[in-house]
Design an enzyme around this catalytic site. Structure first.
Site, PDB file in Angstrom:
ATOM      1  N   HIS A 165     -29.972 -76.760 -33.261  1.00 54.24           N
ATOM      2  CA  HIS A 165     -30.341 -77.227 -32.339  1.00 54.24           C
ATOM      3  C   HIS A 165     -31.871 -76.162 -31.180  1.00 54.24           C
ATOM      4  CE1 HIS A 165     -27.755 -80.335 -31.777  1.00 54.24           C
ATOM      5  NE2 HIS A 165     -26.939 -79.973 -32.517  1.00 54.24           N
ATOM      6  N   SER A 286     -58.808 -63.509 -30.487  1.00 55.84           N
ATOM      7  CA  SER A 286     -58.732 -64.504 -29.907  1.00 55.84           C
ATOM      8  C   SER A 286     -60.410 -63.776 -29.445  1.00 55.84           C
ATOM      9  CB  SER A 286     -57.943 -64.158 -28.748  1.00 55.84           C
ATOM     10  OG  SER A 286     -58.760 -64.585 -27.217  1.00 55.84           O
ATOM     11  N   LYS A 292     -54.838 -60.439 -28.576  1.00 52.69           N
ATOM     12  CA  LYS A 292     -54.471 -61.537 -29.152  1.00 52.69           C
ATOM     13  C   LYS A 292     -54.098 -61.189 -31.090  1.00 52.69           C
ATOM     14  CE  LYS A 292     -53.009 -64.854 -27.793  1.00 52.69           C
ATOM     15  NZ  LYS A 292     -54.134 -66.300 -27.664  1.00 52.69           N
ATOM     16  N   GLU A 299     -50.815 -72.555 -38.048  1.00 50.97           N
ATOM     17  CA  GLU A 299     -50.705 -74.384 -37.406  1.00 50.97           C
ATOM     18  C   GLU A 299     -51.434 -75.057 -37.916  1.00 50.97           C
ATOM     19  OE1 GLU A 299     -50.972 -72.214 -32.868  1.00 50.97           O
ATOM     20  OE2 GLU A 299     -52.474 -71.460 -34.740  1.00 50.97           O
TER      21      GLU A 299
END
Ligand code: ARG
Length: 468
Positions: A165, A286, A292, A299
């Protein structure tokens, strides 16, 4: 009949009964050359096999067969060197090649289509293409397995939180976690291998749908093309695309597995987790936020099931309700197959790259285990083993001890013996031995468990089983 061999459009091949040309809209909806040129190698291999068989069976002459084979080799070179002029007016790869062959060899080319139809031709081409794609994907999955096994070996004893979970459950070893993916990917490879066995039969010689009156040798072409045998039913041979559906399902499930791993890489590389650092090669910056380091590759891998399962649904929908045998609907089978293959391959390559290059952060993973009472099960197990408590009762007492630690904002091993005894007076000081993370993982030696010594063995076994 007019000899229209110099007018380069498809109706010069099939247009004997037609007077006018086709509308430009018809040409646009009908043409597949923009994507089925992908099949050129397979189409040429199939034509060469067919021509050799026509010679062997005496259906065409040796001279014509030789001219055809030479012409096809030349066309293969032209296409691979980017010198071939593809034409939408010639509809598809089959007629583009056949038309060029006629330019090169004249009448010999016009005999090539004896005892054959584009229906068995395209079914053959696509089977060969999918077979090649499966072989490539198998190698790609294997490379990913190897990268996972290498990291698993390095981190056989490195501890991290195991989750259910996505809540801290029990300590596990990084190696054990990674080997779970090796198992998944092993099943993927075996599914592709099964699909390969099932698809590896030859439709060639089924002709349009009913077979042919020429004395062809289907076993010969099947053998030449590496198929295990000729398909038994000519109608099934031209209409079946089950193999493409199976391929797309297998690609989808592999992509889904990759997306699960990718999601873990995204989580683990976030500053909340900090379990891994992805290499510069597989991170992006970024344009506005200088700090970043984005896991873009992970992704994108996470997103790939979108288009790949989309392709699976597309093809299943195309096939649904299609009456026997061939319908032009089947031309729409190719783009989903090509697209899924391309994207599962790039997803595999990116995942392998990330996995090889990433650095695990053992301190951060150990730190994470300081929260969430990861060794609570070890405490309950101790009560069962040492105090002979029924497990349910031990579970209950442990719950009360966890609640106490929570109240005191401390870890289980930071409670005093007196704290423990306030819940269960029989507890003794050696309980503290089982509350460490390292003890916890080392104790999990049941078959398939996370103990470092088992992971070391599992690494060896995986290398052997999957030939890594
Ligand atoms: N381009 C077609 C396809 O991909 C080839 C087969 C065409 N057959 C036919 N009878 N029109 O399906």
């Amino acid at each position: 009949m007019t000899d229209n061999k110099n007018t380069k459009n498809a109706s010069s091949i099939w247009g004997g009964r037609f007077d006018g040309g086709v509308s430009s809209v018809m040409e646009r909806i009908n043409a597949s050359i923009d994507f089925d040129r992908e099949l050129y190698r397979q189409d040429i291999a199939g034509s060469k096999a067919h021509a050799a068989m026509l010679v062997k069976t005496g259906i065409i002459s040796q001279d014509d067969g030789d001219a055809i084979a030479q012409g096809l080799d030349q066309i293969a070179d032209e296409i691979s060197q980017g010198q071939f002029e593809f034409s939408a007016a010639l509809e598809d790869i089959h007629m583009n090649i056949e038309t060029r062959l006629a330019e090169l060899t004249g009448d010999a080319a016009k005999r090539l289509h004896t005892a054959r139809s584009r229906n068995d031709q395209v079914a053959t081409d696509l089977r060969l293409w999918v077979r090649d794609a499966i072989d490539q994907i198998d190698a790609d999955i294997k490379a990913l397995q190897a990268s996972l096994v290498d990291q698993a070996e390095t981190h056989a004893a490195t501890v991290m939180p195991g989750y259910t979970h996505l809540q801290t459950a029990q300590p596990v070893t990084v190696g054990h976690h990674l080997l779970a993916y090796v198992e998944m990917l092993g099943r993927d490879r075996s599914r592709f291998a099964d699909a390969r066995t099932r698809l590896n039969e030859s439709p060639l010689g089924a002709a349009a749908l009913a077979g042919t009156s020429f004395p062809i040798d289907r076993d010969m072409t099947a053998k030449t093309l590496g198929f295990s045998h000729a398909m038994r039913n000519s109608m099934d041979a031209v209409s079946d695309r089950d193999f493409a559906v199976e391929f797309l399902f297998n690609a989808s499930l592999t992509a889904i597995h990759l997306s699960r791993l990718a999601e873990e890489l995204v989580l683990w590389s976030s500053d909340r987790f900090g379990f891994i650092t992805l290499s510069d090669e597989f991170s992006t910056g970024s344009s506005i936020m200088p700090q970043k380091r984005n896991p873009d590759a992970a992704e994108l891998v996470r997103a790939k099931p979108g288009r790949i399962t989309g392709s699976l649904i597309a093809l299943m929908t195309i096939l649904k309700g299609l009456p026997m045998t061939y319908g032009k609907d089947l031309q729409e089978d190719k783009e989903p197959v090509f697209d899924a293959a391309e994207h599962v391959m790039i997803a595999l390559a990116a995942t392998t790259g990330m996995m090889r290059d990433l650095t695990f952060q053992p301190d951060a993973m150990r730190e994470a285990l300081m929260h969430g009472f990861a060794t609570a099960t070890d405490l309950a197990d101790w009560m069962v083993r040492v105090l002979n408590l029924p497990f349910r009762q031990a579970h209950h007492a442990t719950g009360a001890i966890v609640a106490l630690a929570e109240k005191k904002s401390c870890r289980l091993d930071e409670l005093t013996l007196a704290d423990m005894q306030s819940v269960l007076p029989e507890i003794t000081n050696d309980v503290f031995d089982v509350l460490t993370v390292d003890h916890s993982v080392a104790s999990r030696t049941s078959l398939g468990g996370t103990a470092p010594q088992l992971v070391e063995k599992a690494v060896k076994a995986a290398r052997k089983q999957f030939d890594l």
